[in-house]
Design a protein around this motif. Structure first.
Motif, mmCIF file in Angstrom:
data_model
loop_
_atom_site.group_PDB
_atom_site.id
_atom_site.type_symbol
_atom_site.label_atom_id
_atom_site.label_comp_id
_atom_site.label_asym_id
_atom_site.label_seq_id
_atom_site.Cartn_x
_atom_site.Cartn_y
_atom_site.Cartn_z
ATOM 1 N N PHE A 27 0.859 -1.182 0.000
ATOM 2 C CA PHE A 27 0.000 0.000 0.000
ATOM 3 C C PHE A 27 0.896 1.232 0.000
ATOM 4 O O PHE A 27 2.024 1.205 0.512
ATOM 5 N N ALA A 29 0.298 5.473 1.039
ATOM 6 C CA ALA A 29 -0.646 6.534 1.442
ATOM 7 C C ALA A 29 0.040 7.869 1.135
ATOM 8 O O ALA A 29 0.117 8.274 -0.019
ATOM 9 N N THR A 32 5.585 9.165 2.323
ATOM 10 C CA THR A 32 6.770 9.804 2.916
ATOM 11 C C THR A 32 7.788 8.783 3.428
ATOM 12 O O THR A 32 8.953 9.109 3.601
ATOM 13 N N GLN A 34 7.382 5.065 2.366
ATOM 14 C CA GLN A 34 7.437 4.036 1.318
ATOM 15 C C GLN A 34 8.270 4.496 0.117
ATOM 16 O O GLN A 34 9.130 3.768 -0.379
ATOM 17 N N SER A 108 0.054 9.946 6.796
ATOM 18 C CA SER A 108 -1.261 9.480 7.257
ATOM 19 C C SER A 108 -1.129 8.690 8.551
ATOM 20 O O SER A 108 -0.065 8.123 8.854
ATOM 21 N N ASP A 164 6.495 8.174 16.685
ATOM 22 C CA ASP A 164 6.103 8.818 17.947
ATOM 23 C C ASP A 164 4.653 8.494 18.276
ATOM 24 O O ASP A 164 4.318 8.173 19.424
HETATM 25 C C1 LIG Z 1 12.771 13.410 7.140
HETATM 26 C C2 LIG Z 1 11.713 12.671 7.896
HETATM 27 C C3 LIG Z 1 11.598 12.862 9.273
HETATM 28 C C4 LIG Z 1 10.623 12.158 9.989
HETATM 29 N N1 LIG Z 1 10.530 12.321 11.351
HETATM 30 C C5 LIG Z 1 9.619 11.585 12.049
HETATM 31 C C6 LIG Z 1 9.521 11.675 13.460
HETATM 32 O O1 LIG Z 1 10.246 12.427 14.103
HETATM 33 N N2 LIG Z 1 8.584 10.918 14.098
HETATM 34 C C7 LIG Z 1 7.762 10.071 13.410
HETATM 35 O O2 LIG Z 1 6.933 9.396 14.037
HETATM 36 N N3 LIG Z 1 7.848 9.951 12.082
HETATM 37 C C8 LIG Z 1 8.744 10.689 11.391
HETATM 38 N N4 LIG Z 1 8.842 10.547 10.037
HETATM 39 C C9 LIG Z 1 8.064 9.501 9.385
HETATM 40 C C10 LIG Z 1 6.751 9.975 8.840
HETATM 41 O O3 LIG Z 1 5.950 10.448 9.877
HETATM 42 C C11 LIG Z 1 6.144 8.749 8.189
HETATM 43 O O4 LIG Z 1 6.889 8.509 7.015
HETATM 44 C C12 LIG Z 1 4.708 8.906 7.847
HETATM 45 O O5 LIG Z 1 3.919 9.086 8.996
HETATM 46 C C13 LIG Z 1 4.196 7.693 7.091
HETATM 47 O O6 LIG Z 1 2.893 7.958 6.615
HETATM 48 P P1 LIG Z 1 2.600 7.895 5.061
HETATM 49 O O7 LIG Z 1 1.144 8.084 4.901
HETATM 50 O O8 LIG Z 1 3.477 8.820 4.279
HETATM 51 O O9 LIG Z 1 3.000 6.373 4.791
HETATM 52 P P2 LIG Z 1 3.578 5.695 3.475
HETATM 53 O O10 LIG Z 1 4.979 6.104 3.265
HETATM 54 O O11 LIG Z 1 2.631 5.857 2.343
HETATM 55 O O12 LIG Z 1 3.519 4.176 3.951
HETATM 56 C C14 LIG Z 1 4.281 3.735 5.054
HETATM 57 C C15 LIG Z 1 4.001 2.249 5.271
HETATM 58 O O13 LIG Z 1 2.656 2.056 5.675
HETATM 59 C C16 LIG Z 1 1.956 1.203 4.775
HETATM 60 N N5 LIG Z 1 0.587 1.725 4.753
HETATM 61 C C17 LIG Z 1 0.203 2.999 4.503
HETATM 62 N N6 LIG Z 1 -1.122 3.130 4.736
HETATM 63 C C18 LIG Z 1 -1.575 1.915 5.131
HETATM 64 C C19 LIG Z 1 -2.841 1.418 5.538
HETATM 65 N N7 LIG Z 1 -3.921 2.195 5.603
HETATM 66 N N8 LIG Z 1 -2.939 0.112 5.894
HETATM 67 C C20 LIG Z 1 -1.844 -0.697 5.859
HETATM 68 N N9 LIG Z 1 -0.625 -0.283 5.460
HETATM 69 C C21 LIG Z 1 -0.494 1.015 5.131
HETATM 70 C C22 LIG Z 1 2.730 1.265 3.472
HETATM 71 O O14 LIG Z 1 2.585 0.082 2.706
HETATM 72 C C23 LIG Z 1 4.152 1.418 4.002
HETATM 73 O O15 LIG Z 1 4.647 0.153 4.389
HETATM 74 C C24 LIG Z 1 9.767 11.268 9.296
HETATM 75 C C25 LIG Z 1 9.872 11.097 7.904
HETATM 76 C C26 LIG Z 1 10.840 11.783 7.210
HETATM 77 C C27 LIG Z 1 10.941 11.572 5.729
#
Ligand SMILES: Cc1cc2nc3c(=O)[nH]c(=O)nc-3n(C[C@H](O)[C@H](O)[C@H](O)COP(=O)(O)OP(=O)(O)OC[C@H]3O[C@@H](n4cnc5c(N)ncnc54)[C@H](O)[C@@H]3O)c2cc1C
Ligand code: SF4
Length: 351
Positions: A27, A29, A32, A34, A108, A164
């Motif tokens: 998946f 979302a 950020t 993946q 997300s 977090d």
């Molecule tokens: C520079 C940087 C700094 C960051 N600092 C922090 C921090 O300090 N603290 C922190 O907590 N995070 C931090 N993050 C991480 C960021 O918060 C996560 O990358 C983000 O929350 C992931 O959400 P997304 O929707 O982009 O997920 P995606 O990148 O789209 O997916 C992440 C994973 O979740 C899976 N997925 C997505 N949605 C679903 C669903 N509904 N059901 C099942 N599987 C799913 C995907 O297959 C993948 O494996 C940082 C990221 C970056 C790039």
């Protein structure tokens, strides 16, 4: 980047079936996490199923006083939602202490707890890593393991989980609603992530193709709070973090739930015996120091991360002092200021 197919999900069931049918499919979302890992050559899915068209973007009060957070809600929207801020400030504080505004706007709630470890060797395809390539070895064990685990590690992997939000959800006993190949199910949040054991490539107990549809927060009338120690005051992952949920009865603690971040392969809920130590007691620094000593009694440091033990003990004491009201918060509850320890991490470690 390897070529891959991209598909927009048309329903939760279709999304789940599409990923389940393809062993390397994933998946996506906000992307950020993946997409970063794909660009770095760590992950090579042949199919990405975009779950953003599913919506899942509501925050809905549940009967009995809980709150349902859709998996598609952005980290920003959840953190700023008035009901989240009022009833579960630890959740807002944890979200606002993570990443940057731009990333939080894309990220997300479903993707956040499923982000992969920040172990630098996992992210470097030139290094051996059992999580990335099972059986290849663990470069962190004999390498630079400053950000690695104190609890629950194995001789196959010593990585920590980076979210977090996950720490706050573990302390609040949230539940995960999913839809997978076997139908819908509800997973206690504390059982979503697993310890590495012999299979560190598996971060969670989700089946391949199991979609998170929402995160449910149970009714909670107490005080909750999140504190994070990091190398910079923003835009950095936790070295150690702590979420506390306290329910009071008069001047005494009726029930305490505490989870630590940055110390294990999953959010590390304190042993029941430590949480029970706090129940029925009047808050005091002496009590909190005794609980913190117990909480870290089983810590197993590696060559470079023993500093996390005094840091974690002191952070836990401070989180309990602030949540119980014995010490003021650094800023208004539910904001990034409240989650900050102020100053540099060394101040917390050195006491
Ligand atoms: C520079 C940087 C700094 C960051 N600092 C922090 C921090 O300090 N603290 C922190 O907590 N995070 C931090 N993050 C991480 C960021 O918060 C996560 O990358 C983000 O929350 C992931 O959400 P997304 O929707 O982009 O997920 P995606 O990148 O789209 O997916 C992440 C994973 O979740 C899976 N997925 C997505 N949605 C679903 C669903 N509904 N059901 C099942 N599987 C799913 C995907 O297959 C993948 O494996 C940082 C990221 C970056 C790039
Ligand atoms: S600690 Fe885990 S993620 Fe890091 S190199 Fe070792 S096996 Fe890989």
């Amino acid at each position: 980047m390897h070529p891959f197919q991209y598909q927009r999900a048309s329903s939760p069931a279709q999304a789940s079936a599409a990923v389940a049918a393809q062993p390397t499919a994933a998946f996506v979302a906000g992307g950020t996490s993946q997409l970063d890992l794909m660009k770095e050559g760590v992950l090579h899915p042949e199919l990405l199923v975009d779950v953003t068209p599913l919506g899942l973007t509501s925050i809905t009060p549940l009967e009995g006083g809980g709150l349902r957070l859709g998996a598609g809600v952005s980290n920003t929207a959840a953190a700023l939602h008035p009901l989240v801020r009022q009833r579960y400030p630890a959740v807002s504080e944890a979200l606002l202490a993570g990443a940057s505004t731009q990333i939080r706007n894309m990220a997300s709630l479903g993707g956040n707890p499923l982000q992969r470890t920040r172990c630098p060797y996992f992210r470097d395809p030139a290094q051996p890593c059992n999580k990335r390539e099972p059986g290849s070895g663990c470069a962190a064990l004999g390498g630079y393991n400053r950000v690695h685990a104190l609890f629950g590690a194995s001789d196959k992997c010593v990585a920590t989980h980076p979210s977090d939000l996950a720490v706050a959800l573990a302390a609040l006993d949230a539940q995960v609603q999913t839809l997978g190949p076997g139908g819908p199910r509800v997973i206690p949040f504390t059982e979503l992530h697993r310890l590495p054991g012999d299979t560190p490539q598996q971060d969670t107990t989700l089946a391949h193709g199991e979609l998170i549809t929402s995160l449910d927060l149970p009714a909670f009338n107490g005080r909750s709070h999140y504190l994070k120690v990091r190398e910079r005051a923003s835009y950095a992952f936790a070295l150690v973090s702590c979420a506390v949920a306290l329910e009071m009865e008069g001047k005494k603690i009726r029930r305490a739930r505490v989870a630590l971040g940055g110390v294990a392969h999953k959010p590390w809920r304190l042993p029941a015996a430590v949480e029970t130590m706090l129940a029925g007691q009047k808050p005091s620094e002496k009590l909190f120091r005794a609980a913190a000593a117990q909480a870290f009694a089983e810590a197993r440091p590696l060559e470079h991360n023993a500093y996390k033990i005094p840091m974690g003990r002191n952070l836990l004491v401070r989180a309990l002092l602030e949540t119980s009201g014995l010490q003021p918060l650094q800023g208004p509850a539910g904001t990034a200021f409240a989650a900050s320890v102020g100053g540099v991490s060394g101040e917390v470690a050195a006491q």
